[in-house]
Design a protein around this motif. Structure first.
Motif, short mmCIF file in Angstrom:
data_model
loop_
_atom_site.label_atom_id
_atom_site.label_comp_id
_atom_site.label_asym_id
_atom_site.label_seq_id
_atom_site.Cartn_x
_atom_site.Cartn_y
_atom_site.Cartn_z
N SER A 235 -2.99 38.88 -14.31
CA SER A 235 -3.96 38.10 -15.07
C SER A 235 -5.33 38.77 -14.93
CB SER A 235 -3.97 36.65 -14.60
OG SER A 235 -4.47 36.57 -13.32
N ARG B 152 -9.24 40.02 -25.55
CA ARG B 152 -9.41 38.79 -24.80
C ARG B 152 -10.27 37.81 -25.59
NH1 ARG B 152 -12.31 39.21 -19.06
NH2 ARG B 152 -14.02 39.81 -20.43
N GLU B 153 -11.35 38.33 -26.15
CA GLU B 153 -12.29 37.48 -26.88
C GLU B 153 -11.66 36.95 -28.17
OE1 GLU B 153 -16.53 38.18 -29.11
OE2 GLU B 153 -15.98 39.52 -27.46
N ASP C 48 -11.81 37.21 -14.62
CA ASP C 48 -12.77 36.59 -15.54
C ASP C 48 -14.14 37.24 -15.34
OD1 ASP C 48 -13.88 34.94 -17.34
OD2 ASP C 48 -13.97 33.20 -16.01
N CYS D 68 -6.94 44.35 -12.36
CA CYS D 68 -6.77 42.91 -12.18
C CYS D 68 -6.81 42.48 -10.71
CB CYS D 68 -5.44 42.45 -12.80
SG CYS D 68 -5.37 42.75 -14.58
N ASP E 103 -8.33 31.00 -8.82
CA ASP E 103 -9.60 30.31 -8.54
C ASP E 103 -9.59 29.51 -7.24
OD1 ASP E 103 -11.30 30.68 -11.15
OD2 ASP E 103 -9.21 30.43 -11.74
N LYS F 269 -13.49 25.51 -14.25
CA LYS F 269 -13.80 26.28 -13.04
C LYS F 269 -15.03 25.73 -12.34
CE LYS F 269 -11.37 30.25 -14.62
NZ LYS F 269 -11.27 31.63 -14.98
N GLU G 221 -8.95 34.21 -28.03
CA GLU G 221 -9.48 32.87 -27.83
C GLU G 221 -9.86 32.24 -29.16
OE1 GLU G 221 -10.08 31.01 -24.98
OE2 GLU G 221 -8.81 32.49 -23.96
N LYS H 105 -14.12 27.28 -18.76
CA LYS H 105 -15.29 27.57 -17.92
C LYS H 105 -15.74 26.33 -17.17
CE LYS H 105 -17.48 31.77 -19.20
NZ LYS H 105 -17.00 32.21 -20.53
#
Lengths: 479, 798
Positions: free
Chosen positions: B653, B544-545, B656, B778, B345, B385, B548, B382
């Protein structure tokens, strides 16, 4: 002892003009104008100055050299004066800066009055290779003043200035000083900053002093000696460990064994000094220097090698005379150099290029460097045994100008007595011992590195016995 | 077979305040001829005066390049006429340079090489001549800028290595702060010497290549030159000793006019400068003030913070970034989190705002504060970021920003417990379904609670509060097809079908804790062999979802045939998952209950990582291979386990991005990569045709430790490799056997490396292929993806 070596034949020997007189020359409008007129008149026949400027009258103020008029050889930079180096290529070039030595003179109160003539870029021994002027000897206008600092020597000898800066790469201060009957010092290499001296052969070049008396020589040299951050090869001789030159009774003097081929007057001068020193209780010893045989060859190999590079910058690109039009940069450089530089300079550049050529580098330049190291070592060894070496300056007295004089080859061979000091980096001083058949003659004193002041002290002692001669028309007093 | 030898001469401009021999400012881009004086203009009578700073920098570089410093260094004159050279000689060094006999280690495509540095010497730069119409103009601002020339021995073999060396040297001099390393602006310049000769023969005729003013031109020009010389020799010709200029517009080199080369430089010692003494004290001071060099720093960061090679390289590319990284850690932040933020980021924001880290509003303290807010769950990912972006825009402290914007989350356990209790009380139907063993309504309850908190509840803590309130542990089972979820038809054939009810299947399992609740999520009713790029994208997005949301783990049911691919892919995409991700497969539908049981157990018991659980045990995700032993049984085993360590091939990684974009990325990546296997009679041409069809990368299965026919016949692969190199197509090499492909042991292997083959070491074809797909998905661009294929440690020692 009876008038050692002095042959008064038609020329009077005058008592020397005192230093104080010179300090008032530039004080008032009247003195300045009288001074200017005298110089103009004298310079017309001698061509010692390439550029002379009567300075504005000014109170001398303070400083060890306050008010003293000084001439500077035209290969040493003086701001706003031209810096021609006696070359057509630089005929119109004005220096944007002062040489360190010049700045120091100005700082000490001296006034720079003009630039003196020289062999082009210092390459010559008669001040006759320059295309801009040819200097004549004040003792005999048909003879050379010597070179390459002939202008400086003639200007001092003729009384136009009491002192002048010269440069000495292979004898260029000492030989003209001797030809003109004045004092000339080539200092220890690096003792005077070379910054502002247009390089001929950088590892041999020194700025030297031509003066009417050893006292004046000392006062001027004291001002310009010292290390300079703009010249990283410079050294402060005052901080060097040098053996103190003892008084005459304890002095050990090496006297170079005479070369019978030399002019009898030259041999006589050395004998006169030897005799006098012996009479004063000094210990003298005859010395042979086998390296003398190689000195001129080594000197010309190294000097021309360096000169080839040093003079490469004179290409007409950034400054100097150049053609109005050239097809391309190469042609511009070729035209500028072929028309701007004189024959002697071209000869030495070609020679220098030759000795560095790939495949021949070691045979010429490499060998010369090894011999130079040998010469340095021999000189160093010599000065562990003797305090000072007495030798001739040049095999002849001032020789006639033109074709009556020495051939170019003879001239170069004749540099053997002077070049040794340059190759070894040691100080040497030419001093007058009298007039021989109408021409001044003298000897050279050579000392160990850093021994410059010792040589000057000995010169002062000898001046009491061998007073500096002055040629006819020497101006008496400026007051 | 021919061998090429390449040596480089690299000039770097030293960043001193003033020029090397005078006091003029050493700066570029100023009005022409403003930073000049009599000294650097070569006026009559001037002398050079050596700049001590240039000397110090030069010795610093020499020491960094492992050179022996010369105790008495001296200068020499190099004589040649050129209008931009004010004195018509350059003050340089000859015979007694600053340093000699050094080396630099470089790595290209898995091969490490020690490149010897023959010497480093200091010299002055020339001015610049500009031709304008029928005039030539000169600018002497650059004249007298200190240059350090670094000369290597001819130890390089291929063009790519030269490029790597230059990049590494550039990084080093930037670390030392002695040069900005900008080749385009000429502060770093390179000439090269190339000589090709038959293998084993002495050095061939040398050709010098000049005018290489970017590292890309260096690579192109040297590849061109080695090919050119090889062609000449192959035709029986002789290479002319000459100097050639690279013409960047025509992508070829041209001989320089002979007039420009007839130089005899006539070196001799510079009489204007004294011999400079570099005594022990001077060298000791230099060594003491030496900064940590890039390679040492990378090694240290890798070790001290347990970071992957690619991340370490990104962090250490600029000293500024590495310093920043360690400063944030000093503030108490977690190293791997800082590394992830800095390399993703933060890097993107710096690019977007076109600003350097030092000039940006982000300070180490601010980043540390932001990460501590995230760690304390006061904000979630989120928002973090968003806050970072706000720091860049507003130049304010993150804490102030989140308070002012009301971005802070509810993390107080008591408040969240109250919220959970209220939701549980108000939704009896959903609660009873969960109590009955179904995990699905949990999602609904979380949504309800989130609504009540106006979106400010910290999601993970909220889920935890709900799970606590209900005393359940949810486990997600993703059905990714295969026999495990398939059905056996009456005729005995297996067809794709839905995963059977797990509640039923596992009801009889006494070993599983009572708190486990399942949610089965069908991703597709297909068999293993039917997987498409979209399916993989969907799977990755779903994991991924669920990762979390779940506090226990994710189980993926899969077919056997392609399990080795999917497992490795997930291993590359999820190197550090928060919970265990367990793949499982059954050869026959009848084995389903047993494998599902072991997978669920693994998801409960194993540490967070991607695992493969089968009836006979648990395997790592990478380097698995499926083998049918006989008609009835099949098994999996792991290749090269002893060589393969996860830290050698770190994961990536995931970006996003939404699931749809992920699908596009998978699709795009898989369209570009082809797997090929060499076999007797294989034609080079077939690979070239595939390149024509648009494939930009291949995974090529070679024999054993990496051998193949590299001859010139249609059956030799040389033409394919040459073509690939020319087009920038990458060929990643694996083994058909269990060989570790490192190109170390066979001449043919080395020849392949020379032609640009990238050795994949211990990786199986499946793992190499999915690594490349993951790297492309990625990575931000193809170069980054290709870079991701290069990073690994040595295969023999750490």
């Amino acid at each position: 002892m009876a008038e050692p070596g002095i042959r008064a034949s038609g020329y009077e020997i005058k008592e020397h003009v005192v230093q104080a007189d010179w300090k008032t020359v530039l004080n008032t409008a009247d003195t300045v104008s009288e001074y200017g007129a005298t110089v103009d008149a004298r310079n017309g026949e001698l061509e010692a100055f390439l550029e002379f400027r009567s300075p504005a009258p000014e109170d001398p103020g303070e400083g060890p050299l306050a008010g003293l008029p000084v001439a500077v050889k035209d290969n040493i930079a003086v701001r706003d004066f031209r810096l021609t180096c006696g070359s057509k290529l630089l005929e119109q070039f004005e220096s944007p800066y002062d040489a360190t030595a010049v700045a120091q003179l100005k700082e000490a109160g001296a006034r720079i009055v003009g630039k003196t003539s020289l062999d082009e870029f210092g390459m010559g021994s008669a001040t006759d290779t320059s295309t801009l002027s040819a200097t004549r000897n004040p003792w005999d206008l048909s003879r050379t003043a010597g070179g390459s600092s002939g202008g400086s020597a003639a200007a001092v000898a003729s009384g136009m200035v009491p002192v002048a800066l010269g440069s000495d790469t292979g004898g260029s201060v000492r030989q003209p000083a001797s030809f003109c009957g004045v004092y000339g010092l080539k200092p220890t290499y690096g003792a005077v900053s070379r910054f502002g001296l247009v390089a001929y052969a950088s590892s041999l070049d020194t700025i030297g002093v031509v003066a009417d008396t050893p006292q004046r020589l000392e006062s001027v040299f004291s001002v310009i000696a010292g290390s300079d951050e703009k010249d990283q090869t410079s050294v402060d001789i005052r901080s060097m460990q040098v053996r103190e030159t003892p008084g005459l009774k304890a002095l050990t003097v090496g006297v170079l064994a005479p070369d019978t081929a030399d002019d009898p007057a030259v041999q006589q001068a050395v004998r006169d000094v030897e005799t006098y020193l012996q009479s004063q209780g000094a210990n003298t010893e005859r010395v042979n220097l086998p390296v003398l045989e190689y000195a001129a060859a080594v000197y010309y190999t190294i000097a021309t090698a360096e000169a080839g590079a040093n003079l490469a910058r004179f290409d007409g690109v950034r400054y100097g005379e150049r053609p109005l039009y050239a097809e391309n940069p190469d042609e511009l450089v070729r035209l500028s150099r072929s028309t701007g530089l004189g024959d002697e300079v071209k000869l030495r550049i070609l020679l220098g290029t030759y000795v560095l050529r790939s495949g021949f580098h070691d045979q010429y330049y490499g060998r010369a460097q090894r011999l130079r190291a040998r010469i340095s070592r021999d000189m160093q060894d010599l000065f562990t045994r003797v305090d000072v070496l007495v030798s001739p300056v040049f095999p002849t007295l001032a020789f006639p100008l033109g074709s009556d004089g020495l051939t170019p080859y003879q001239r170069k061979q004749a540099d053997r007595y002077t070049t040794v000091a340059n190759l070894a980096g040691v100080p040497a001083l030419a001093l007058p011992t009298g007039v021989y058949d109408g021409l001044p003659g003298g000897v050279q004193l050579t000392g160990p590195k850093g021994g410059d002041f010792g040589l000057i002290r000995l010169a002062k002692v000898l001046a009491g016995v061998f007073p500096p001669p002055t040629p006819p028309n020497y101006p008496r007093v400026w007051s | 077979m021919y061998a090429s030898r390449i040596g480089l001469e690299i000039h770097i401009q030293l960043l001193t305040e003033s020029k090397i021999f005078c006091g003029c400012r050493a700066a570029f881009g100023d009005e022409p001829n403003t930073n000049v004086c009599p000294v650097c203009m070569g006026y009559p009578g001037v002398l050079p005066s050596l700049n001590g700073e240039a000397m110090r920098m030069a010795y610093q570089v020499a020491l960094a390049l492992n050179c022996t410093p010369t105790p008495h260094t001296r200068f020499a004159r190099k004589n040649y006429f050129y209008p931009d050279l004010p004195k018509n000689y350059q003050i340089s060094q000859f015979g007694a340079p600053i340093g000699t006999d050094g080396y630099l280690d470089i790595e290209f495509h898995g091969k490490t090489r020690r490149v010897r540095i023959s010497e480093c010497h200091l010299e002055e730069d020339a001015g610049k001549m500009v031709h304008a119409g029928d005039m030539s103009l000169l600018d002497y601002n650059r004249a007298g800028t200190p240059l350090l020339e670094i000369v290597t021995e001819p130890d390089l073999e291929i063009a790519e290595e030269a490029e790597v060396l230059l990049m590494q040297l550039r990084r080093m001099v930037r670390y030392l702060g002695v040069c900005d390393g900008n080749m385009e602006e000429g502060s770093m310049r390179c000439d090269a010497n190339v000589s090709v000769a038959p293998e084993g023969a002495p050095l061939g005729n040398k050709v010098e290549i000049k005018n290489l003013n970017s590292s890309r031109f260096v690579r192109k020009a040297l590849a061109y030159e080695t090919d050119r010389q090889t062609d000449i020799l192959e035709r029986g010709g002789t290479v002319t000793v000459e100097t050639r200029l690279w013409n960047e517009n025509r992508d070829q080199s041209e001989p320089m006019r002979t007039k420009e080369l007839a130089h005899d430089y006539r070196y001799f010692p510079e009489p204007d400068l004294p011999v400079v003494e570099a005594d022990e004290a001077f060298l000791a001071t230099l060594k003491a003030s030496q900064v940590e060099l890039p390679q040492a720093r990378m090694a240290r960061l890798r070790q001290a913070y347990d970071l992957g090679d690619r991340v370490v390289e990104l962090l250490c590319d600029e000293k500024e970034t590495a310093d920043f990284f360690e400063a944030v850690i000093q503030e108490g932040a977690d190293a791997s989190t800082v590394a992830t933020w800095l390399t993703s980021d933060v890097r993107k924001l710096l690019n977007r705002h076109s600003v350097s880290l030092a000039d940006s509003p982000l300070s180490p303290a601010r980043l540390a504060r932001l990460l501590s807010l995230l760690q304390a769950s006061r904000i979630h990912g989120k928002i973090a970021k968003q806050t970072l972006e706000a720091v860049f825009e507003l130049d304010r402290d993150p804490e102030e920003i989140i308070q002012e914007k009301g971005w802070e989350q509810i993390v107080d356990p008591a408040a969240l417990a109250d919220l959970a209790a209220a939701v549980v009380a108000d939704n009896p139907d959903a609660v009873s379904a969960v109590r009955a063993g179904n995990a699905r309504p949990l999602g609904f309850l979380v949504g309800e609670a989130m609504k009540r908190s106006a979106g400010r509840a910290e999601p993970r803590a909220l889920q935890q509060a709900l799970k606590t309130a209900l005393s359940v542990e949810p486990l997600y089972v993703l059905d990714f097809g295969g026999a495990i979820g398939g059905e056996r038809r009456p005729d005995g054939m297996v067809q794709a079908g839905a995963l059977r009810d797990l509640t039923d299947m596992l009801a009889s399992e006494p070993d599983l804790p009572d708190s486990i609740r399942f949610e089965a999520i069908p991703l597709g009713g297909f068999l293993s062999e039917e997987i498409t790029p979209g399916d993989w994208a969907q799977l990755v997005a779903a994991i991924r979802e669920r990762m979390e949301e779940s506090s226990s783990g994710v189980v993926v049911s899969h077919g056997t045939d392609t399990l080795a691919y999917t497992a490795a892919l997930l291993g590359w995409c999820f190197p550090n998952p928060p919970v265990p991700v367990v793949l499982t497969a059954a050869v026959q539908p009848e084995q389903a209950p047993a494998v599902m049981r072991s997978a669920v157990q693994a998801a409960i018991e194993l540490p967070p990582a991607v695992h493969v659980a089968l009836t006979d045990g648990v395997y790592p995700a990478v380097n698995l291979r499926f083998e049918r032993v006989d008609t009835a049984s099949a098994r999996f085993r792991t290749w090269n386990e002893e060589y393969h360590r996860p830290d050698q091939w770190p994961g990536f990684s995931l970006p996003d991005v939404p699931a749809e974009e992920l699908a596009e990325r998978f699709d795009a990546a898989m369209q570009q990569v082809h797997i090929a296997r060499i076999y007797p009679g294989m034609r080079s041409e077939s690979l070239v045709r595939l390149m024509d069809a648009g494939f930009t990368a291949f995974v090529l299965e070679l024999y054993d430790t990496g051998t193949a026919n590299l001859g010139h016949s249609p059956f030799g692969l040389r033409a394919a490799f040459e073509e690939a190199r020319r087009r920038g197509v990458r060929i990643y090499c694996t083994s058909q056997q269990e060989g570790v492909v490192d190109f170390q042991s066979y001449v043919t292997g080395h020849a392949l490396w020379r032609e640009g083959a990238v050795p994949m070491g211990s990786l199986t074809t499946e793992s190499a292929y999915t690594r490349l797909i993951a790297a492309m998905v990625c990575g931000d661009d193809i170069d980054e993806a290709f870079a991701g294929m290069e990073h690994r440690g040595s295969t023999t020692d750490g």
